[in-house]
Structure formats: structure tokens, C-alpha cells
Design a protein around this motif. Structure first.
Motif, mmCIF file in Angstrom:
data_model
loop_
_atom_site.group_PDB
_atom_site.id
_atom_site.type_symbol
_atom_site.label_atom_id
_atom_site.label_comp_id
_atom_site.label_asym_id
_atom_site.label_seq_id
_atom_site.Cartn_x
_atom_site.Cartn_y
_atom_site.Cartn_z
ATOM 1 N N CYS A 112 0.839 -1.194 0.000
ATOM 2 C CA CYS A 112 0.000 0.000 0.000
ATOM 3 C C CYS A 112 0.879 1.251 0.000
ATOM 4 O O CYS A 112 1.865 1.326 0.740
ATOM 5 N N VAL A 113 0.530 2.224 -0.825
ATOM 6 C CA VAL A 113 1.272 3.481 -0.902
ATOM 7 C C VAL A 113 0.479 4.542 -0.143
ATOM 8 O O VAL A 113 -0.617 4.934 -0.564
ATOM 9 N N HIS A 114 1.014 4.990 0.977
ATOM 10 C CA HIS A 114 0.327 5.972 1.822
ATOM 11 C C HIS A 114 0.843 7.388 1.619
ATOM 12 O O HIS A 114 0.172 8.342 2.006
ATOM 13 N N ALA A 115 2.031 7.538 1.045
ATOM 14 C CA ALA A 115 2.630 8.874 0.999
ATOM 15 C C ALA A 115 2.963 9.293 -0.426
ATOM 16 O O ALA A 115 2.156 9.934 -1.094
ATOM 17 N N ASP A 116 4.136 8.931 -0.916
ATOM 18 C CA ASP A 116 4.666 9.485 -2.160
ATOM 19 C C ASP A 116 4.336 8.599 -3.362
ATOM 20 O O ASP A 116 5.096 7.705 -3.721
ATOM 21 N N VAL A 117 3.206 8.874 -3.980
ATOM 22 C CA VAL A 117 2.793 8.077 -5.137
ATOM 23 C C VAL A 117 3.697 8.372 -6.336
ATOM 24 O O VAL A 117 4.057 7.478 -7.102
ATOM 25 N N ILE A 147 -2.026 1.421 -4.741
ATOM 26 C CA ILE A 147 -1.585 0.076 -4.369
ATOM 27 C C ILE A 147 -0.546 -0.379 -5.380
ATOM 28 O O ILE A 147 -0.760 -0.293 -6.594
ATOM 29 N N HIS A 148 0.580 -0.837 -4.882
ATOM 30 C CA HIS A 148 1.693 -1.291 -5.720
ATOM 31 C C HIS A 148 1.684 -2.825 -5.725
ATOM 32 O O HIS A 148 1.917 -3.456 -4.693
ATOM 33 N N TYR A 149 1.377 -3.402 -6.881
ATOM 34 C CA TYR A 149 1.397 -4.860 -7.031
ATOM 35 C C TYR A 149 2.659 -5.276 -7.789
ATOM 36 O O TYR A 149 3.095 -4.573 -8.722
ATOM 37 N N ILE A 150 3.229 -6.395 -7.386
ATOM 38 C CA ILE A 150 4.409 -6.947 -8.062
ATOM 39 C C ILE A 150 4.097 -8.384 -8.460
ATOM 40 O O ILE A 150 3.672 -9.198 -7.631
#
Length: 476
Positions: free
Chosen positions: A8-13, A75-78
Motif C-alpha cells: 500500500c502506498v500511503h505517501a509518495d505516489v 496500491i503497488h502490485y508486483i
């Protein structure tokens, strides 16, 4: 053997987007793509920022709180592949695009990148937490399980085996079956391999079973489909082959493979849409250098690159060109002619039906009036005349009671529904006609060679007018 994880990206997208789009990791951005935003860090961030702030009513760049993580902005998916699978960057990128569309839908905002700088090829996805339709995406265990399942289905459609759930805890097959699969001697594994090899070349489940029969397999159709390999003694049901071989999942995998084949067969960039790509870039450069008159598309939004009227219009027209796979002005004009004919045909039919509708409404009104008058004990001279006139109509229509009016009422309702459907069809034709005519007009302006120069000339003229106005004020 793809593996999925999420962060999850909470700050610096913006930094997250810039990281996955790093040219050194993506062969100079060759393996990058996006949906509902542009494929560069700055513009993608601004696109996502606009959607997030519109639906969440919060700032996209707000810092996280002193305690806690704060709101999930993206949301960062890998999606990682095992080096043993020997996945090429081209195949991994195809899988990434199909996976993103299948999993998150056409309304999501997502940036896609395939990294080739490590021994194992892997895909990165930055998904805005809101889609352009306002749908909120959540990152939790349930959503990740669902996303992993979609990843496996898409990979299987491309012939890539999913993560082996039979290893360790949670093993779902018997030891002897697992051992046979490992050495390639399992009957079920032979059937699975045959099925996987046919995906992309069949249109439906019936085609798949027919192709299997052509290869020597025996298929038994009934409530469940069962298959037997050559020299195999017993039939096995499709659903016993594994989680991704039941009838419904196979249908979905077949459709995924068909969709990808259809997309691959289309030319992504052709001489027609290339002109629009080039002009969007050129107009964008004018906006950045303040060399064109700023005109907002959304009046209540700040003026930025993607809220410039010309950039927005060109981008919208390019989206239609790509969506409808238009390759030439001739194809565009054919579509214009088609919708013109459809509109005219629907319009003539609406006119005919509207006349009938008026007749049914008049019959209902007058015959109702006839029965109302019949129920009165005394009639005036004018009412007696109305009774005679309305009675004559009731007689001609063979209506002898109020129950008989139900037939007329049904005809009126059916006709009214037809008029509504045709009117909706006309509106759809008109909308598409206007869209295609707008694209044709833009294309002709661009083809004349002065589209960009006109914008520059318009800006220069504005500057000159402003200078003259300022000079007049100073001279007073």
C-alpha cells in the motif's frame, strides 16, 4: 510460476510511479503501459491526483499522520516469474496488460511496467485507489487472494503454469499424483498439458473438447465433462484436474486468450492514429512553454496539461480511434455514412410510430369519454353529440366495454416502448456521428499542415493585442 504481492502506498505516489517507469529497468520504457492515464511519471501522477481528490475529497500529496499510516492513495502490485520458467520480457509484458485489464477493469487508473534488469523478469503495477468511475479499490487479504487467482488464470491462458499450491502446507493433490506430475507421467498432467496448448486456438469449450478428440483423447459429455487420455483406463472430470480446469474457469481462460489474440492482431500504432499521437505531444509542449492560449476543458478545475481543451479533445479522439480500431480516413467516413443511414432509418420509423401512438391515445380518450357519458343519467345537447361521435369511434374499433380498452392500452404501451427504444438508438447514433465527424474534422485540419502553427499564431496575436492595450493605458 508467477507470484503476486502488494504494497500500500500511503505517501509518495509520484516516487513509486517514477521507480517502476525507470528507463534503465524497462529498456528505455519499451515495456511500459497504462490505462486511463499517460505513461510517464509526472503526467500519470497528475491524472491519478485529479481522480483521487475528486472522489476522496482529500489531498493526494498530504503527508501521513504522526501516528498510523494514513489513507491508502495507491496500491503497488508486483508479479514475479520464476527464472526457470524462462519468460521473455515481451510475454511478461503481454501478461501484465491482460492481467491489469481483467483484474481491475476498464475504469481503473493503472501504470504498468515490466522490469528486465534482474535475473527474473517481473511486472510492477501502480493502481490508483479510485477508478475514473469512482470505484474504490481495497488492499486486504481477500482482495489479494482474488487478485492472485486472476493472475494464475491469465498466466495459464498464456501457457505459463501458476504457483504450485501442492508444495508444503495446503497441498491439494495426493502424493502419488504430485510425484507423477513432477516426472511428467501423470495422466492428469498429460490432459492438462494438452488443454493448455489449445488455449488461444479455440473459441469455446465445445471447440476445446473437439480438438482434444482430434488428438486421440476420449471425451464424455453430460452434466460434467470427463476426459480420458489414450491408453488411460478411467475417465477424469475436468474439475478434478485442478483449480483452473473446471468448466467455468476454462471458459474464462479461453476468453482471456481470445481477447489477447485479438489485441495482438491489431496494429497498435498506424499511420492514422500516429498523427494524433504526434499532435498531442506537440500541443503538450506548447502548453508547457506557454506558447498557446490556455483554454480549460473543465472550467472548475485548475489549468494543467491535461485540462487544456485541445490536449483533452485530441486525447479523447485518439481513444476512440484506438477503441474502434480505425486505420484510415476512409474507414472513418464509412462509419459516418453507416450511422447517418441508421439514424435516418430510426427517425423515419419513429415518425410512423409516433403517428400511431397519437391515434391510440385519441381512441383511448374518446372511447373512455363514451363510456363515461353512457353512465350519466342526463346529457346536455353537447354531451349527446359527443356520445354519438365517441360511440361511432368505439363501434369502428369494435370496443363494446371498458375491458375492450385494454387491447388499445396494450397497443399504446407497446408502441410507446418502441418509440423510446428507437429514440435511444437515434441518440446513440447521433452521439457517435458527432464523435466521428469531430475526428474527421480534426484529421483534415491536421492534414492541411497548419494545426500547430495556428495555435502559435493565435497565441502571438493575443500577446500583441495585450501589448497594444497596455501601451494605450500607459499613454493616457
Amino acid at each position: 510460476m508467477p507470484y503476486i504481492k502488494s504494497v500500500c502506498v500511503h505517501a509518495d505516489v509520484k516516487s513509486s510511479i517514477a521507480y517502476i517507469l525507470n528507463p534503465e529497468k524497462t529498456e528505455d520504457t519499451l515495456y511500459t503501459a497504462s490505462l486511463n492515464c499517460l505513461t510517464n511519471a509526472e503526467d500519470a501522477y497528475l491524472n491519478m491526483k485529479m481522480i483521487y481528490e475528486h472522489y476522496s475529497c482529500r489531498k493526494y500529496n498530504e503527508p501521513p499522520p504522526l501516528t498510523g499510516k494514513g489513507w491508502v492513495k495507491a496500491i503497488h502490485y508486483i508479479q514475479s516469474f520464476d527464472p526457470k520458467d524462462n519468460i521473455s520480457p515481451e510475454l511478461a509484458h503481454k501478461i501484465a496488460k491482460a492481467f491489469a485489464l481483467k483484474t481491475f477493469g476498464e475504469e481503473c487508473q493503472i501504470v504498468i511496467a515490466t522490469h528486465v534488469d534482474k535475473q527474473h523478469v517481473h511486472n510492477h503495477f501502480i493502481l490508483n485507489s479510485y477508478g475514473i468511475d469512482g470505484q474504490k479499490f481495497y488492499a486486504n487479504k481477500n482482495s489479494l487472494d482474488r487478485i492472485k487467482e486472476y493472475s494464475d488464470r491469465v498466466c495459464l491462458a498464456f501457457g505459463v503454469q501458476p504457483y504450485d499450491k501442492s508444495k508444503g502446507k495446503g497441498r491439494t493433490m495426493k502424493y502419488n499424483e504430485w510425484e507423477n506430475k513432477k516426472h511428467g507421467t501423470s495422466w492428469k498432467e498429460k490432459i492438462r498439458i494438452a488443454i493448455d496448448s489449445l488455449l488461444g486456438s479455440v473459441k469455446n469449450l465445445d471447440d476445446l473438447t473437439c480438438e482434444l478428440e482430434e488428438q486421440g483423447f476420449t471425451v464424455k459429455r453430460g452434466k460434467y465433462i470427463s476426459i480420458k487420455a489414450p491408453e488411460q483406463k478411467r475417465f477424469v472430470r475436468l474439475k478434478t484436474l485442478g483449480d483452473f480446469y473446471s468448466e467455468d474457469i476454462l471458459c474464462e481462460r479461453i476468453q482471456i486468450a481470445l481477447d489477447e489474440n485479438a489485441n495482438s492482431s491489431r496494429s497498435k500504432v498506424n499511420d492514422f492514429n500516429r498523427i494524433f499521437y504526434e499532435r498531442i505531444y506537440q500541443v503538450g509542449e506548447l502548453v508547457k512553454k506557454n506558447e498557446k492560449i490556455p483554454r480549460k476543458y473543465f472550467k472548475n478545475q485548475p489549468y494543467i496539461l491535461h485540462n487544456d481543451f485541445d490536449v483533452y479533445t485530441l486525447s479523447a479522439q485518439l481513444a476512440v480511434i484506438n477503441r474502434d480500431n480505425i486505420h484510415s480516413l476512409g474507414e472513418l467516413e464509412s462509419k459516418i455514412e453507416k450511422f447517418t443511414a441508421e439514424y435516418e432509418s430510426a427517425r423515419q420509423e419513429v415518425n410512423k410510430l409516433s403517428e400511431k401512438l397519437s391515434q391510440f391515445e385519441a381512441v383511448e380518450k374518446q372511447v373512455n369519454r363514451y363510456f363515461d357519458l353512457l353512465e350519466k343519467s342526463e346529457l346536455s345537447e353537447a354531451e349527446q353529440l359527443q356520445l354519438k361521435m365517441c360511440g361511432s369511434l368505439a363501434e369502428r374499433c369494435n370496443i363494446h366495454s371498458r375491458d375492450g380498452l385494454q387491447r388499445v392500452e396494450k397497443f399504446r404501451k407497446d408502441t410507446s416502448e418502441k418509440v423510446e427504444r428507437l429514440t435511444e438508438q437515434m441518440n446513440g447514433c447521433k452521439k457517435l456521428y458527432d464523435t466521428y465527424v469531430g475526428i474527421a474534422d480534426t484529421y483534415k485540419k491536421i492534414s492541411e499542415g497548419d494545426y500547430i502553427s495556428n495555435l502559435i499564431r493565435e497565441k502571438k496575436q493575443q500577446n500583441e493585442n495585450q501589448q497594444k492595450t497596455a501601451a494605450k493605458k500607459r499613454s493616457r
